[in-house]
Structures are given as structure tokens and as C-alpha cells.
Motif scaffolding. Structure first.
Motif, mmCIF file in Angstrom:
data_model
loop_
_atom_site.group_PDB
_atom_site.id
_atom_site.type_symbol
_atom_site.label_atom_id
_atom_site.label_comp_id
_atom_site.label_asym_id
_atom_site.label_seq_id
_atom_site.Cartn_x
_atom_site.Cartn_y
_atom_site.Cartn_z
ATOM 1 N N ASP A 112 0.800 -1.228 0.000
ATOM 2 C CA ASP A 112 0.000 0.000 0.000
ATOM 3 C C ASP A 112 0.830 1.274 0.000
ATOM 4 O O ASP A 112 0.477 2.250 -0.674
ATOM 5 N N VAL A 113 1.959 1.299 0.704
ATOM 6 C CA VAL A 113 2.758 2.518 0.758
ATOM 7 C C VAL A 113 3.556 2.709 -0.529
ATOM 8 O O VAL A 113 3.680 3.831 -1.028
ATOM 9 N N LYS A 114 4.084 1.642 -1.090
ATOM 10 C CA LYS A 114 4.755 1.758 -2.382
ATOM 11 C C LYS A 114 3.770 2.226 -3.443
ATOM 12 O O LYS A 114 4.123 2.947 -4.383
ATOM 13 N N PHE A 132 14.346 10.349 -3.833
ATOM 14 C CA PHE A 132 13.411 10.868 -2.844
ATOM 15 C C PHE A 132 12.865 9.726 -2.010
ATOM 16 O O PHE A 132 12.973 8.543 -2.369
ATOM 17 N N ALA A 133 12.283 10.087 -0.883
ATOM 18 C CA ALA A 133 11.660 9.105 0.010
ATOM 19 C C ALA A 133 10.244 9.554 0.321
ATOM 20 O O ALA A 133 9.990 10.747 0.496
ATOM 21 N N TYR A 134 9.329 8.595 0.361
ATOM 22 C CA TYR A 134 7.975 8.864 0.813
ATOM 23 C C TYR A 134 7.789 8.115 2.129
ATOM 24 O O TYR A 134 7.979 6.882 2.190
ATOM 25 N N VAL A 135 7.450 8.836 3.178
ATOM 26 C CA VAL A 135 7.264 8.246 4.507
ATOM 27 C C VAL A 135 5.795 8.389 4.882
ATOM 28 O O VAL A 135 5.270 9.511 4.944
ATOM 29 N N ASN A 136 5.149 7.269 5.125
ATOM 30 C CA ASN A 136 3.716 7.248 5.433
ATOM 31 C C ASN A 136 3.509 6.961 6.916
ATOM 32 O O ASN A 136 3.904 5.913 7.434
ATOM 33 N N VAL A 137 2.874 7.927 7.605
ATOM 34 C CA VAL A 137 2.559 7.764 9.027
ATOM 35 C C VAL A 137 1.042 7.705 9.142
ATOM 36 O O VAL A 137 0.355 8.722 9.054
ATOM 37 N N GLY A 138 0.525 6.511 9.295
ATOM 38 C CA GLY A 138 -0.910 6.311 9.401
ATOM 39 C C GLY A 138 -1.215 5.364 10.537
ATOM 40 O O GLY A 138 -0.678 5.509 11.635
ATOM 41 N N THR A 139 -2.050 4.367 10.261
ATOM 42 C CA THR A 139 -2.306 3.331 11.260
ATOM 43 C C THR A 139 -1.004 2.667 11.672
ATOM 44 O O THR A 139 -0.788 2.325 12.835
ATOM 45 N N GLY A 140 -0.104 2.479 10.684
ATOM 46 C CA GLY A 140 1.256 2.006 10.911
ATOM 47 C C GLY A 140 2.221 3.003 10.302
ATOM 48 O O GLY A 140 1.840 4.111 9.923
ATOM 49 N N ILE A 141 3.488 2.636 10.207
ATOM 50 C CA ILE A 141 4.509 3.496 9.595
ATOM 51 C C ILE A 141 5.312 2.670 8.603
ATOM 52 O O ILE A 141 5.785 1.584 8.924
ATOM 53 N N VAL A 180 5.088 3.708 18.909
ATOM 54 C CA VAL A 180 4.948 4.937 19.696
ATOM 55 C C VAL A 180 4.500 6.141 18.868
ATOM 56 O O VAL A 180 4.049 7.144 19.433
ATOM 57 N N ALA A 181 4.583 6.052 17.521
ATOM 58 C CA ALA A 181 4.336 7.248 16.720
ATOM 59 C C ALA A 181 3.292 7.086 15.620
ATOM 60 O O ALA A 181 2.874 8.088 15.041
ATOM 61 N N SER A 182 2.882 5.869 15.312
ATOM 62 C CA SER A 182 1.801 5.706 14.334
ATOM 63 C C SER A 182 0.474 6.055 14.995
ATOM 64 O O SER A 182 0.375 6.176 16.225
ATOM 65 N N VAL A 249 12.221 14.495 0.963
ATOM 66 C CA VAL A 249 11.409 13.557 1.734
ATOM 67 C C VAL A 249 9.988 14.101 1.780
ATOM 68 O O VAL A 249 9.759 15.229 2.233
ATOM 69 N N ILE A 250 9.046 13.309 1.291
ATOM 70 C CA ILE A 250 7.632 13.658 1.354
ATOM 71 C C ILE A 250 6.998 12.831 2.465
ATOM 72 O O ILE A 250 7.171 11.607 2.508
ATOM 73 N N VAL A 251 6.274 13.480 3.352
ATOM 74 C CA VAL A 251 5.613 12.792 4.458
ATOM 75 C C VAL A 251 4.104 12.804 4.216
ATOM 76 O O VAL A 251 3.531 13.835 3.848
ATOM 77 N N GLY A 252 3.474 11.661 4.380
ATOM 78 C CA GLY A 252 2.030 11.559 4.210
ATOM 79 C C GLY A 252 1.439 10.627 5.249
ATOM 80 O O GLY A 252 2.073 10.291 6.248
ATOM 81 N N GLY A 253 0.215 10.189 4.995
ATOM 82 C CA GLY A 253 -0.469 9.275 5.910
ATOM 83 C C GLY A 253 -1.533 9.994 6.721
ATOM 84 O O GLY A 253 -1.443 11.202 7.001
ATOM 85 N N GLY A 254 -2.553 9.251 7.119
ATOM 86 C CA GLY A 254 -3.696 9.834 7.813
ATOM 87 C C GLY A 254 -3.348 10.527 9.118
ATOM 88 O O GLY A 254 -3.986 11.519 9.489
ATOM 89 N N THR A 255 -2.342 10.041 9.834
ATOM 90 C CA THR A 255 -1.966 10.639 11.110
ATOM 91 C C THR A 255 -1.346 12.025 10.928
ATOM 92 O O THR A 255 -1.317 12.836 11.852
ATOM 93 N N MET A 256 -0.857 12.286 9.710
ATOM 94 C CA MET A 256 -0.258 13.586 9.386
ATOM 95 C C MET A 256 -1.232 14.509 8.659
ATOM 96 O O MET A 256 -0.873 15.628 8.278
ATOM 97 N N ARG A 257 -2.467 14.083 8.464
ATOM 98 C CA ARG A 257 -3.375 14.723 7.511
ATOM 99 C C ARG A 257 -3.577 16.210 7.735
ATOM 100 O O ARG A 257 -3.578 16.996 6.795
ATOM 101 N N ASP A 258 -3.747 16.630 8.988
ATOM 102 C CA ASP A 258 -4.050 18.049 9.222
ATOM 103 C C ASP A 258 -2.799 18.896 9.429
ATOM 104 O O ASP A 258 -2.892 20.110 9.627
#
Length: 304
Positions: A112-114, A132-141, A180-182, A249-258
Motif C-alpha cells: 500500500d505505501v509503495k 526521494f523518500a515517501y514516509v507514510n505515518v498512518g495506522t502504521g509506519i 509509539v508514533a503511528s 522527503v515527502i511525508v504523508g499518511g492519515g496521522t499527518m493529515r491536518d
């Protein structure tokens, strides 16, 4: 009148299943969301196939392919979903064969993250950015790394499982950054620490948005959890930059949404050579649909 040409995207995350019809320019024609949260792989697979059947019923699109972003270990070449969470109940699912048999169109699946990274690469990254790197912080990381223009897959397509990076806690114990962070990790910490914070309103939160609000209001529990999360993600980003030396580095994911947690993470970044040479920014795409659009791009790729 010509039919609308679409790819059907399937974005299966930790808590929901989103299915949508997407055009080649990334426009979503129609989408729907199903609650999942299954731990059993066979139940999730059944929900995906039934969800597709319901979504595609009586539609008049020209469907060129179906693409999926799925949690777990994926054999992209054979189109097999090898396992979801590595549980004893997991068993390989021949997704490509099942899709061809049921719907008669080509299919491509990936982690899903790829898959979400494909949307970032096509619609958010300059064409000449090959590192570049895409880092997804959501339910998991998790993450996806592109080096010299090539996506790093690693043995078993497991490159990018950065949620397993260790972090040292205040009491000296070692945990991993996902715990601790997802989004899921922070909610579990709320429950684990609740007894230490009697009468703290954060003990009743049900999602990270409430946790962020209470941290702003001074809740000791919310502050403890969000500060630890931000510090851990900051160290994670440093490790990512030291590992693959991305230009961006692009950061995404639902936990980062706002953007609330992202701002706090940036405030925690140390002054190192890696940070000075690398741009870090929050994805400008809609983080609620980035996985769906990336999945649809997999479908377009399968049709070539």
C-alpha cells in the motif's frame, strides 16, 4: 458518445477499504469506502472481491485495469498477496488470477505505501528528481525509497518497513517507532498509560485529532504521547536520510493529515548535515485519497 476510460483503484489500509474509478490525470470519477479492520487475510480478500463486484455493478465505464495497494507482503510479478500481518491464518491469495477470472481485465498489486508513492511521484515530484523518500505515518509506519530513479524493493519486496526502527524510551527501554508514533501506536499508548493519568481527558480519546487538540490544551497524557511521537518520527527521518540520501522527503499518511504532528516533527529535527541538505515537506496531495490514486496508476500500468 465515448465511454470514460478509467482504472479501478483499490486502497486497502489498516482500518478501511476504498475503491474508486480514476482517470489517467488522477481525477476521481467515483469512489466508495467500506469499513474493514479485519485481522484475517482471507476475510479481507473476500471483502475486496465483493466490494469490487458491488462497486462495478451497472457501471458504464471503459475499464482498462484494476490496481491495488494492499497491506502486507506482495509478489508484484506474480500478482500474489503472500501475507497480510504474518499471522498463522495468512495464506497466499492469487489476486491477479482472481481479478482476471471475475472481471476480465488486467491487474497489478503492490504494497500500500509503495502504491501511494506512485501518486506522489507522478503528481508531486519534479520529473528530474531521482532520489526521494515517501514516509507514510498512518495506522502504521512505512516508507518507499527511490534511489537513482529506481524504487528499492529488497528481498521479498520488503524494503521500506521503517516502522520497525528502534527508539529509546525515557525509561531506557527500547521500542519501535511504529508502536509509539503511528496512529495505532499512539492510541495503544493512550490505553497503556491511562492508569498513570487519572482524570486526564486524553484517556477517553478515540482518534489522533482529539489527542492533538488536548495536547494544545495542556493535557499531560496527550503532551507525553505526542511529544514522544514527534521526537521518534524526527529521528526516523534522520535515519532515512542517512540511509538513502534523498534530495526530498515527502511525508504523508492519515496521522499527518491536518499538518499538526508534521509541524511538531519539524520542530524536533536536529541540526545535522542530512537535514541541511534534504528538503522535508508534507504531501500536498489529498492524504485521504493518495493511496486510491496510486492504486489506480497500478491499474493503468497493468493495461500497457
Amino acid at each position: 458518445m465515448a465511454k470514460t476510460v478509467v482504472s479501478i483503484g483499490v486502497d486497502q489500509g489498516g482500518t478501511k477499504l476504498m475503491i474508486g474509478a480514476v482517470t489517467s490525470d488522477g481525477s476521481i470519477v467515483e469512489k466508495t469506502t467500506f469499513p474493514t479492520g479485519f485481522r484475517e487475510q482471507y476475510k479481507t480478500a473476500d471483502a475486496i472481491f465483493k466490494g469490487l463486484e458491488a462497486f462495478l455493478a451497472d457501471k458504464d465505464w471503459e475499464i482498462c485495469g484494476i490496481g491495488m495497494g494492499i497491506v502486507g507482503e506482495i509478489d508484484t510479478e506474480k500478482g500474489i498477496w503472500k501475507q497480510m500481518y504474518g499471522l498463522d491464518t495468512d495464506a497466499p491469495v492469487a489476486v491477479y488470477d482472481e481479478i482476471r477470472q471475475r472481471f476480465g481485465v488486467p491487474c497489478r498489486i503492490d504494497n500500500d505505501v509503495k502504491t501511494a508513492m506512485l501518486a506522489v511521484r507522478k503528481f508531486e515530484i519534479a520529473p528530474d528528481c531521482n532520489d526521494f523518500a515517501y514516509v507514510n505515518v498512518g495506522t502504521g509506519i512505512s516508507g518507499a525509497f527511490v534511489v537513482d530513479g529506481h524504487l528499492l524493493r529488497g528481498d521479498g519486496n520488503n524494503a521500506g518497513e521503517i516502522g520497525q526502527y528502534p527508539v529509546k524510551m525515557k525509561d531506557g527501554t527500547i521500542d519501535n517507532v511504529e508502536d509509539v508514533a503511528s496512529g495505532g501506536g499512539m492510541m495503544r499508548r493512550v490505553r497503556a498509560l491511562a492508569a498513570d493519568y487519572p482524570n486526564d481527558p486524553a484517556t477517553e480519546v478515540r482518534h489522533t485529532g482529539e489527542l492533538y487538540r488536548l495536547a494544545d490544551e495542556g493535557s499531560p497524557l496527550a503532551v507525553e504521547i505526542t511529544e514522544t511521537a514527534a521526537e521518534s518520527i524526527a529521528m526516523l527521518l534522520v535515519n532515512v536520510m542517512a540511509t538513502c540520501s534523498p534530495k526530498l522527503v515527502i511525508v504523508g499518511g492519515g496521522t499527518m493529515r491536518d499538518g499538526w504532528l508534521f509541524k511538531k516533527v519539524i520542530s524536533k529535527m536536529p541540526k545535522t548535515v542530512y537535514c541541511e541538505n534534504t528538503e522535508i515537506r508534507l504531501s500536498g496531495l489529498d492524504l485521504s485519497t493518495i493511496g486510491l490514486i496510486g492504486a489506480a496508476l497500478n491499474g493503468f500500468e497493468a493495461a500497457k
